[in-house]
Design an enzyme around this catalytic site. Structure first.
Site, PDB file in Angstrom:
ATOM      1  N   TRP A  42       0.834  -1.208   0.000  1.00 13.71           N
ATOM      2  CA  TRP A  42       0.000   0.000   0.000  1.00 13.71           C
ATOM      3  C   TRP A  42       0.866   1.254   0.000  1.00 13.71           C
ATOM      4  CZ3 TRP A  42      -4.307  -1.236  -1.869  1.00 13.71           C
ATOM      5  CH2 TRP A  42      -4.948  -2.432  -1.490  1.00 13.71           C
ATOM      6  N   ASP A  81      -1.464   6.646   6.511  1.00 15.18           N
ATOM      7  CA  ASP A  81      -2.497   5.718   6.065  1.00 15.18           C
ATOM      8  C   ASP A  81      -2.742   4.743   7.222  1.00 15.18           C
ATOM      9  OD1 ASP A  81      -4.029   3.685   4.994  1.00 15.18           O
ATOM     10  OD2 ASP A  81      -2.704   3.259   3.302  1.00 15.18           O
ATOM     11  N   LYS A 113     -12.042  -1.844   7.116  1.00 15.75           N
ATOM     12  CA  LYS A 113     -11.244  -2.668   8.014  1.00 15.75           C
ATOM     13  C   LYS A 113     -11.651  -2.519   9.472  1.00 15.75           C
ATOM     14  CE  LYS A 113      -8.088  -3.310   4.392  1.00 15.75           C
ATOM     15  NZ  LYS A 113      -7.435  -2.460   3.421  1.00 15.75           N
TER      16      LYS A 113
HETATM   17  C1  LIG Z   1      -6.900  -1.925   2.327  1.00 12.48           C
HETATM   18  C2  LIG Z   1      -5.884  -0.897   2.397  1.00 12.48           C
HETATM   19  C3  LIG Z   1      -5.805   0.138   1.436  1.00 12.48           C
HETATM   20  C4  LIG Z   1      -6.716   0.210   0.231  1.00 12.48           C
HETATM   21  O1  LIG Z   1      -7.971   0.607   0.594  1.00 12.48           O
HETATM   22  P1  LIG Z   1      -9.109   0.831  -0.506  1.00 12.48           P
HETATM   23  O2  LIG Z   1     -10.191   1.447   0.325  1.00 12.48           O
HETATM   24  O3  LIG Z   1      -9.459  -0.514  -1.048  1.00 12.48           O
HETATM   25  O4  LIG Z   1      -8.595   1.730  -1.553  1.00 12.48           O
HETATM   26  C5  LIG Z   1      -4.838   1.107   1.601  1.00 12.48           C
HETATM   27  N1  LIG Z   1      -3.991   1.082   2.643  1.00 12.48           N
HETATM   28  C6  LIG Z   1      -4.017   0.095   3.555  1.00 12.48           C
HETATM   29  C7  LIG Z   1      -3.039   0.114   4.691  1.00 12.48           C
HETATM   30  C8  LIG Z   1      -4.964  -0.914   3.471  1.00 12.48           C
HETATM   31  O5  LIG Z   1      -4.997  -1.889   4.381  1.00 12.48           O
END
Ligand SMILES: *Cc1c(COP(=O)(O)O)cnc(C)c1O
Length: 353
Positions: free
Chosen positions: A99, A166, A190
């Site tokens: 990511w 993030d 998540k």
């Molecule tokens: C799942 C995830 C993403 C991507 O998220 P989307 O909403 O599918 O774009 C980005 N960063 C991390 C750390 C993730 O776990």
């Protein structure tokens, strides 16, 4: 019997949240569904405002110059939105996984991106430490929890430049000083709600400093000025996220869930360490409390182990294709009993083998 849901995302949500969300789907306001009322109606505006306020409250960011937004496009859209809004000349990124790598790739479209450190050469099985962050960069970007590799930043660098994080897979899961960050984003699917909305928390005073023109939908200021209602928000995802935040608040907040998460992680990792059939993937000091990655040392046991998992109702533990093996995602709503059920299967395998 409900399966034990170890899915990495979309993932397990609290039972009472699912129940309340499904009730609102049928009847939210005098017989009208949450998905058929106007997003400008008072009942929904109240939902949005409550969700935004709860997010700041639970992270300890109330009254500190932050605004919470519920946007669309997933965390992946934040990869470019961060750059569009904050990148003028150069930014520093910590590359700790797939990511983070994607965030770097998107930001590079706009300007110069410098990787302050990377663990790519070790297939991201650890978090780099002891790197420098040049003080003349526009911002520093990191990923607090690397969902795919099962590593988690236990501490964060000190810097005077804006910090962007993030937190898609560990927001609201542990007590940290959230005010060390100037911008936090997290896809809801998540630890928060269904896919379809992304929580963005941004300190207002870092905005408005780039010279480029920013398309309205990509402009944090526009969304702030419109109270996260610039266009039709993903009403159901926002409502469900609000329910999860209420659930967390009633539970005692982030501190209370952190204790449960630490207990789950202890149970899981002690089995991985003590059971001679398994091996952990991530460096011990960087292990994630959210996603435990591990492999079977003897591939011949794979079929038996997986059959036993199915028998015990264990679902969603297949590792990501870039790591292989297994990944047990232990998000906020996963119960200790689910972790115990998985650990029991692992130790039963040991006694059989
Ligand atoms: C799942 C995830 C993403 C991507 O998220 P989307 O909403 O599918 O774009 C980005 N960063 C991390 C750390 C993730 O776990």
């Amino acid at each position: 019997m409900k399966l034990h849901n170890f899915s990495a995302g979309p993932c397990v949500l609290p039972k009472e949240v699912i129940t309340k969300a499904s009730e609102a789907l049928l009847d939210f306001d005098n017989g009208l569904s949450i998905i058929e009322i106007s997003h400008r109606s008072k009942p929904f505006v109240d939902v949005m405002e409550k969700a935004r306020a709860l997010a700041l409250e639970l992270l300890g960011l109330e009254g500190k110059g932050y605004k919470a937004l519920f946007l669309q496009g997933g965390a992946s859209t934040q990869f470019l939105m961060v750059a569009l809004n904050l990148l003028e000349k150069r930014a520093g990124y910590l590359n700790t996984g797939t990511w983070a790598d994607k965030a770097i790739k998107e930001a590079r479209i706009y300007d110069d991106i410098y990787e302050v450190a990377s663990s790519k050469q070790a297939n991201y099985n650890y978090i780099p430490k002891g790197y420098d962050i040049p003080s003349d960069y526009d911002y520093f970007h990191c990923t607090s929890n690397n969902t795919i590799f099962g590593t988690q930043m236990k501490s964060f660098p000190k810097t005077d430049i804006p910090m962007v994080c993030d937190m898609s897979s560990d927001i609201f899961s542990r007590v940290i000083d959230y005010s060390q960050f100037d911008l936090i984003y997290a896809g809801a699917q998540k630890n928060l709600g269904p896919a379809g909305t992304t929580l963005v928390i941004v300190k207002e005073d870092i905005l408005g400093k780039v010279s480029r023109k920013i398309p309205s939908m990509m402009d944090y200021k526009v969304h702030i000025d419109k109270s996260s209602m610039f266009n039709t928000p993903p009403v159901f995802a926002v409502y469900t996220s609000m329910l999860t935040l209420e659930w967390l608040k009633n539970l005692g907040g982030v501190k209370a869930i952190e204790e449960v998460n630490e207990m789950k992680a202890r149970i899981m990792y002690s089995e991985i360490d003590l059971n001679p059939l398994f091996k952990g993937f991530a460096a011990k000091e960087d292990r994630s409390n959210m996603n435990a990655t591990f492999t079977l040392l003897n591939d011949d046991l794979k079929e038996t182990f997986e059959a036993m998992c199915i028998e015990a109702g264990i679902s969603g533990i297949n590792g990501h294709r870039s790591v292989g093996g297994y990944r047990a995602s232990m998000y906020n709503a996963l119960s200790i009993d689910s972790v115990k059920a998985l650990v029991e299967v692992m130790s039963e395998l040991e006694s059989k083998a």
